[in-house]
Design an enzyme around this catalytic site. Structure first.
Site, PDB file in Angstrom:
ATOM      1  N   GLU A 221      -9.624 -41.564 -13.667  1.00 35.30           N
ATOM      2  CA  GLU A 221     -10.594 -42.550 -13.190  1.00 35.30           C
ATOM      3  C   GLU A 221      -9.981 -43.946 -13.070  1.00 35.30           C
ATOM      4  OE1 GLU A 221     -13.318 -42.110 -11.788  1.00 35.30           O
ATOM      5  OE2 GLU A 221     -13.579 -39.992 -12.223  1.00 35.30           O
TER       6      GLU A 221
ATOM      7  N   TYR B 177     -18.435 -48.742 -14.058  1.00 35.43           N
ATOM      8  CA  TYR B 177     -18.196 -47.509 -13.316  1.00 35.43           C
ATOM      9  C   TYR B 177     -17.417 -46.499 -14.143  1.00 35.43           C
ATOM     10  CZ  TYR B 177     -15.841 -44.012 -10.714  1.00 35.43           C
ATOM     11  OH  TYR B 177     -15.350 -42.794 -10.350  1.00 35.43           O
TER      12      TYR B 177
ATOM     13  N   ASP C  89     -19.624 -46.291  -7.813  1.00 39.82           N
ATOM     14  CA  ASP C  89     -18.457 -46.861  -7.133  1.00 39.82           C
ATOM     15  C   ASP C  89     -18.821 -47.085  -5.666  1.00 39.82           C
ATOM     16  OD1 ASP C  89     -18.526 -44.372  -6.007  1.00 39.82           O
ATOM     17  OD2 ASP C  89     -16.423 -43.887  -6.402  1.00 39.82           O
TER      18      ASP C  89
END
Length: 358
Positions: free
Chosen positions: A44, A127, A145
DNA sequence: AACCCGGGGTC
DNA sequence: GACCCAGGGTT
């Protein structure tokens, strides 16, 4: 007002179609092979501002080199930056290692599944926090996102400017309102996958969309007009002369950039800000700043490198020196072969073709 | 809220 | 060359 937007929206139907589509169509990506929170985390961070295709080889190399959270925690920062070399936004790598060390020190090496604890770690914003909690721990936390904002702006027909921070918070509220409690992982990954594969920025493939029947933008034929997004301003141009300084041992002078700001702790060939100095005093200025006498040799060419907010206009010039040592710890004379050991930004990797043996 | 952080892709 | 993509930290 936000309640109005979700009113009469078939949350159940949307969830079911999205999750079923995701299960059937999800790409086989390296970070989807297991749910190891560490690997989800690394992926991520890498995926921030970066395309999946770009990330794949970096993720594989990174995990091969640092298979566990502890391997990364005990690694040398320069090695981590070298592994990150070319991926950009190098503060991501520094923050990630900082955070991993914090997990070892304060959480016994276990990635925390508590939103507050997780979100307080360096490099983990709203996020990434939601992504890790939902994907690794299957907790119903929104992960908004750019993909998600694009999909939701169309599905819910939201015409606010997604570049504004307060609008992103609104989207997090909507996402919180429609996320599946049963399978938050598939829901979050599904909505991002949909944004990547179907609900694309340009020419979205609405005819193949599993949630077309729920999409308000599609119903009104305005999917191409959403999301609304204000444009970034133009980059400023900055001129530098980059010096490729070679000594009698065929070694080149490189320097480590400061530990904050642009390209922090990355290495580069010395750069002279010609706009401030003026070409005539370059060798003089260099002696004053670096304590090294050089003799300018020849211009090799020009390079342009574009960042998000700056454009570097670079003139490549070779030079020679009789020195082989430097007083400053951030300066080093390095042989051609050893250059490979140092992390360089892409802008300076472009100089390597000009490095030749004497 | 504004600004600072890279690099890659398409047309 | 113009344009697009895209989170977090700091101030």
């Amino acid at each position: 007002m936000t309640e109005q937007i979700l009113q009469s929206f078939d949350v159940q139907g949307f969830q079911t179609n999205l999750i079923d589509w995701y299960q059937a169509n999800k790409r086989d990506l390296p970070w989807r092979h297991d749910q190891d929170p560490y690997k989800v985390w690394v992926s991520e961070i890498m995926l921030q501002q970066t395309q999946v295709a770009t990330v794949i080889p970096y993720f594989q190399r990174f995990i091969a080199k640092y298979p566990t959270l502890h391997d990364l925690a005990y690694a040398d920062q320069q090695d981590v930056l070298k592994t990150w070399e070319g991926l950009g936004y190098y503060s991501r790598a520094r923050h990630l290692q900082n955070a991993v060390r914090e997990v070892v020190a304060s959480y016994d090496g276990e990635v925390p599944d508590d939103p507050k604890a997780l979100g307080s770690l360096k490099g983990i914003g709203p996020y990434t926090k939601g992504a890790i909690l939902s994907i690794a721990f299957n907790k119903p936390q929104p992960a908004v996102d750019g993909n998600v904002m694009r999909v939701l702006s169309r599905v819910l027909k939201i015409e606010d400017d997604i570049a504004q921070p307060k609008v992103k918070k609104q989207f997090e509220h909507y996402a919180d309102g429609i996320i599946s409690d049963k399978d938050p992982s598939s829901f979050n990954q599904g909505i991002m996958e949909l944004g990547a594969l179907v609900c694309t920025p340009k020419e979205p493939m609405c005819l193949f969309c599993p949630v077309q029947e729920y999409c308000r933008a599609f119903q009104e034929g305005m999917e191409q007009d959403l999301p609304v997004k204000s444009k970034a301003k133009k980059q400023k141009k900055v001129h530098y002369t980059v010096l490729l300084i070679c000594n009698d041992n065929d070694e080149y002078l490189i320097e480590k950039r400061p530990d904050d700001g642009l390209l922090a702790n990355m290495w580069q060939f010395p750069m002279v800000p010609v706009d401030e100095i003026g070409k005539d005093h370059m060798d003089n200025w260099f002696q004053l700043e670096y304590g090294i006498d050089i003799t300018l040799s020849a211009k090799q060419g020009d390079l342009k490198h574009v960042f998000s907010h700056i454009i570097w206009q670079l003139e490549i010039v070779t030079a020679t020196t009789s020195r082989d040592q430097a007083a400053d710890k951030r300066l080093r004379f390095v042989s051609r072969d050893m250059l490979d050991e140092y992390p360089f930004p892409v802008s300076h990797q472009k100089m390597m073709p000009y490095i030749t043996s004497r």
